[in-house]
Write a protein that holds these residues in place. Structure first.
Motif, PDB file in Angstrom:
ATOM      1  N   ILE A 164      -1.724  -1.990  -8.596  1.00  0.00           N
ATOM      2  CA  ILE A 164      -1.250  -1.133  -9.754  1.00  0.00           C
ATOM      3  C   ILE A 164      -2.760  -1.029 -10.466  1.00  0.00           C
ATOM      4  CG2 ILE A 164      -0.046  -1.316 -11.710  1.00  0.00           C
ATOM      5  CD1 ILE A 164       2.473  -2.300 -10.349  1.00  0.00           C
ATOM      6  N   ARG A 165      -3.450  -2.171 -10.369  1.00  0.00           N
ATOM      7  CA  ARG A 165      -4.525  -2.127 -11.473  1.00  0.00           C
ATOM      8  C   ARG A 165      -5.624  -1.193 -10.588  1.00  0.00           C
ATOM      9  NH1 ARG A 165      -7.615  -1.736 -15.618  1.00  0.00           N
ATOM     10  NH2 ARG A 165      -9.430  -2.719 -15.217  1.00  0.00           N
ATOM     11  N   ALA A 166      -5.712  -1.477  -9.236  1.00  0.00           N
ATOM     12  CA  ALA A 166      -6.714  -0.553  -8.459  1.00  0.00           C
ATOM     13  C   ALA A 166      -6.445   0.933  -8.865  1.00  0.00           C
ATOM     14  CB  ALA A 166      -6.637  -0.756  -6.939  1.00  0.00           C
ATOM     15  N   ARG A 167      -5.157   1.335  -8.784  1.00  0.00           N
ATOM     16  CA  ARG A 167      -4.696   2.638  -9.013  1.00  0.00           C
ATOM     17  C   ARG A 167      -5.111   3.124 -10.604  1.00  0.00           C
ATOM     18  NH1 ARG A 167      -4.499   6.349  -6.173  1.00  0.00           N
ATOM     19  NH2 ARG A 167      -2.722   5.665  -4.797  1.00  0.00           N
ATOM     20  N   GLU A 168      -5.129   2.101 -11.194  1.00  0.00           N
ATOM     21  CA  GLU A 168      -5.511   2.460 -13.020  1.00  0.00           C
ATOM     22  C   GLU A 168      -6.977   2.676 -12.962  1.00  0.00           C
ATOM     23  OE1 GLU A 168      -2.739  -0.638 -15.545  1.00  0.00           O
ATOM     24  OE2 GLU A 168      -4.803  -0.790 -15.384  1.00  0.00           O
ATOM     25  N   LEU A 169      -7.835   1.996 -12.172  1.00  0.00           N
ATOM     26  CA  LEU A 169      -9.127   2.065 -12.161  1.00  0.00           C
ATOM     27  C   LEU A 169      -9.518   3.128 -11.564  1.00  0.00           C
ATOM     28  CD1 LEU A 169     -10.237  -1.624 -11.137  1.00  0.00           C
ATOM     29  CD2 LEU A 169     -10.743  -0.438 -13.156  1.00  0.00           C
ATOM     30  N   LEU A 170      -8.861   3.747 -10.636  1.00  0.00           N
ATOM     31  CA  LEU A 170      -9.073   5.160  -9.917  1.00  0.00           C
ATOM     32  C   LEU A 170      -8.683   6.358 -10.749  1.00  0.00           C
ATOM     33  CD1 LEU A 170      -8.496   3.935  -6.345  1.00  0.00           C
ATOM     34  CD2 LEU A 170     -10.748   4.105  -7.362  1.00  0.00           C
ATOM     35  N   THR A 171      -7.859   5.995 -11.704  1.00  0.00           N
ATOM     36  CA  THR A 171      -7.262   7.290 -12.466  1.00  0.00           C
ATOM     37  C   THR A 171      -7.982   7.359 -13.749  1.00  0.00           C
ATOM     38  OG1 THR A 171      -5.448   5.931 -12.684  1.00  0.00           O
ATOM     39  CG2 THR A 171      -5.167   8.028 -11.398  1.00  0.00           C
ATOM     40  N   ASP A 172      -8.763   6.512 -14.110  1.00  0.00           N
ATOM     41  CA  ASP A 172      -9.347   6.162 -15.504  1.00  0.00           C
ATOM     42  C   ASP A 172     -10.623   7.596 -15.493  1.00  0.00           C
ATOM     43  OD1 ASP A 172      -8.311   4.182 -16.510  1.00  0.00           O
ATOM     44  OD2 ASP A 172      -9.717   2.851 -16.383  1.00  0.00           O
ATOM     45  N   LEU A 212       0.823  -1.271  -0.004  1.00  0.00           N
ATOM     46  CA  LEU A 212       0.002   0.052   0.109  1.00  0.00           C
ATOM     47  C   LEU A 212       0.874   1.271   0.110  1.00  0.00           C
ATOM     48  CD1 LEU A 212      -2.828  -0.842   2.463  1.00  0.00           C
ATOM     49  CD2 LEU A 212      -3.126  -1.037  -0.055  1.00  0.00           C
ATOM     50  N   ILE A 213       1.976   1.242   0.726  1.00  0.00           N
ATOM     51  CA  ILE A 213       2.800   2.353   0.681  1.00  0.00           C
ATOM     52  C   ILE A 213       3.548   2.592  -0.613  1.00  0.00           C
ATOM     53  CG2 ILE A 213       5.176   3.141   1.732  1.00  0.00           C
ATOM     54  CD1 ILE A 213       4.424   1.856   4.299  1.00  0.00           C
ATOM     55  N   LYS A 214       3.732   1.581  -1.355  1.00  0.00           N
ATOM     56  CA  LYS A 214       4.327   1.535  -2.448  1.00  0.00           C
ATOM     57  C   LYS A 214       3.781   2.183  -3.684  1.00  0.00           C
ATOM     58  CE  LYS A 214       7.971  -1.863  -3.511  1.00  0.00           C
ATOM     59  NZ  LYS A 214       8.125  -3.198  -4.210  1.00  0.00           N
ATOM     60  N   GLN A 215       2.453   1.889  -3.422  1.00  0.00           N
ATOM     61  CA  GLN A 215       1.327   2.298  -4.469  1.00  0.00           C
ATOM     62  C   GLN A 215       0.836   3.526  -4.240  1.00  0.00           C
ATOM     63  OE1 GLN A 215       1.207   1.542  -7.525  1.00  0.00           O
ATOM     64  NE2 GLN A 215       2.758   0.195  -7.227  1.00  0.00           N
ATOM     65  N   GLY A 216       1.076   4.140  -2.912  1.00  0.00           N
ATOM     66  CA  GLY A 216       0.571   5.458  -2.653  1.00  0.00           C
ATOM     67  C   GLY A 216      -0.556   5.467  -1.844  1.00  0.00           C
ATOM     68  N   PHE A 217      -1.205   4.197  -1.542  1.00  0.00           N
ATOM     69  CA  PHE A 217      -2.461   4.120  -0.469  1.00  0.00           C
ATOM     70  C   PHE A 217      -2.217   4.191   0.806  1.00  0.00           C
ATOM     71  CE2 PHE A 217      -3.510   1.948  -4.704  1.00  0.00           C
ATOM     72  CZ  PHE A 217      -4.770   2.731  -4.984  1.00  0.00           C
ATOM     73  N   VAL A 275      -4.324   6.231   2.519  1.00  0.00           N
ATOM     74  CA  VAL A 275      -4.623   7.633   1.748  1.00  0.00           C
ATOM     75  C   VAL A 275      -5.744   6.844   0.772  1.00  0.00           C
ATOM     76  CG1 VAL A 275      -3.686   9.007   0.168  1.00  0.00           C
ATOM     77  CG2 VAL A 275      -2.364   8.354   1.959  1.00  0.00           C
ATOM     78  N   ASP A 276      -6.887   7.343   0.698  1.00  0.00           N
ATOM     79  CA  ASP A 276      -7.729   7.072  -0.318  1.00  0.00           C
ATOM     80  C   ASP A 276      -8.188   5.581   0.019  1.00  0.00           C
ATOM     81  OD1 ASP A 276      -9.756   7.546  -2.262  1.00  0.00           O
ATOM     82  OD2 ASP A 276      -8.390   7.582  -3.604  1.00  0.00           O
TER      83      ASP A 276
END
Ligand code: URA
Length: 221
Positions: free
Chosen positions: A213-221, A87-92, A108-109
């Motif tokens: 990484i996929r979760a992040r992609e979905l949230l930035t779409d 989670l830290i690596k991916q900014g969560f 975070v989020d």
């Protein structure tokens, strides 16, 4: 004129009370742990994280020496090391994970909760306990106003999330990285980051990171 009593609103608490009495086997286990370790948390582990989160991570249940001891999901559990580092690596998450609830780590989020909130003997909740605890999961998800993506850790989590959303447990396929729509939410299924899965190589750190990484992609779409 006498007013008719109003019906009580349905209980919609997202967090069970500290002395939740609902599952007799789990209450008995809690009592044994309280007697042996009065300094431990020994109660339902409250969800941890950001109440405005767009991402929810749903685990199985507190480990006896982990969340049941510390009072924070995954904290002090073997599984928490990989989870929080990822989670830290991916900014969560921000800060450093030190396996203590006062380590200052901030999500975070992101919010972490469990399908079953009390530690079960042998880390295995019974189906009746999943059913009894599920209204808390339903309320928890309902009370995240910005929720978009749910990461389920393992099959028990996936099935409970689907049922908590009023769907059939079979409505979403299992397997690491499987993805499906459940009502308004996108669900990404991961193998659980348990000691067994990581030590056997069934789940590698990269496989686990790919989920977020996929979760992040979905949230930035
Ligand atoms: N600790 C938790 O809080 N949940 C799990 O699923 C495993 C360990």
């Amino acid at each position: 004129m006498r007013r008719m009593p109003r019906p009580e609103p349905a209980v919609s608490s997202a967090e069970p009370p500290r002395d939740c009495p609902l599952c007799p086997r789990l209450v008995a286990y809690r009592q044994v742990n309280r007697e042996a370790h009065p300094d431990w948390w020994n109660g339902p582990a409250p969800s941890f994280g950001d109440p405005t989160a767009r991402l929810a991570v749903v685990g199985l249940a507190p480990g006896r020496m982990g969340a049941n001891r510390t009072g924070r999901p995954f904290t002090g559990d073997f599984a928490g090391v990989l989870l929080f580092e990822t989670l830290i690596k991916q900014g969560f998450a921000q800060g450093s994970y030190e396996a203590r609830p006062d380590d200052g780590l901030k999500l975070v989020d992101c919010l972490i909760t469990n399908a079953v909130r009390c530690a079960p003997p042998g880390n295995k909740p019974e189906t009746s306990e999943e059913n009894t605890c599920r209204p808390f999961l339903t309320a928890r998800l309902d009370q995240l106003p910005n929720l978009k993506v749910i990461v389920t850790l393992g099959d028990v989590s996936r099935r409970n999330v689907l049922k908590a959303l009023g769907l059939k447990a079979s409505a979403g396929v299992g397997g690491h990285g499987s993805e499906f729509q459940a009502g308004p939410y996108r669900v990404i299924n991961s193998y659980h980051c348990s000691r067994l899965n990581t030590n056997t190589g069934r789940l590698t750190p990269q496989m686990f990171e790919d989920i977020f990484i996929r979760a992040r992609e979905l949230l930035t779409d």
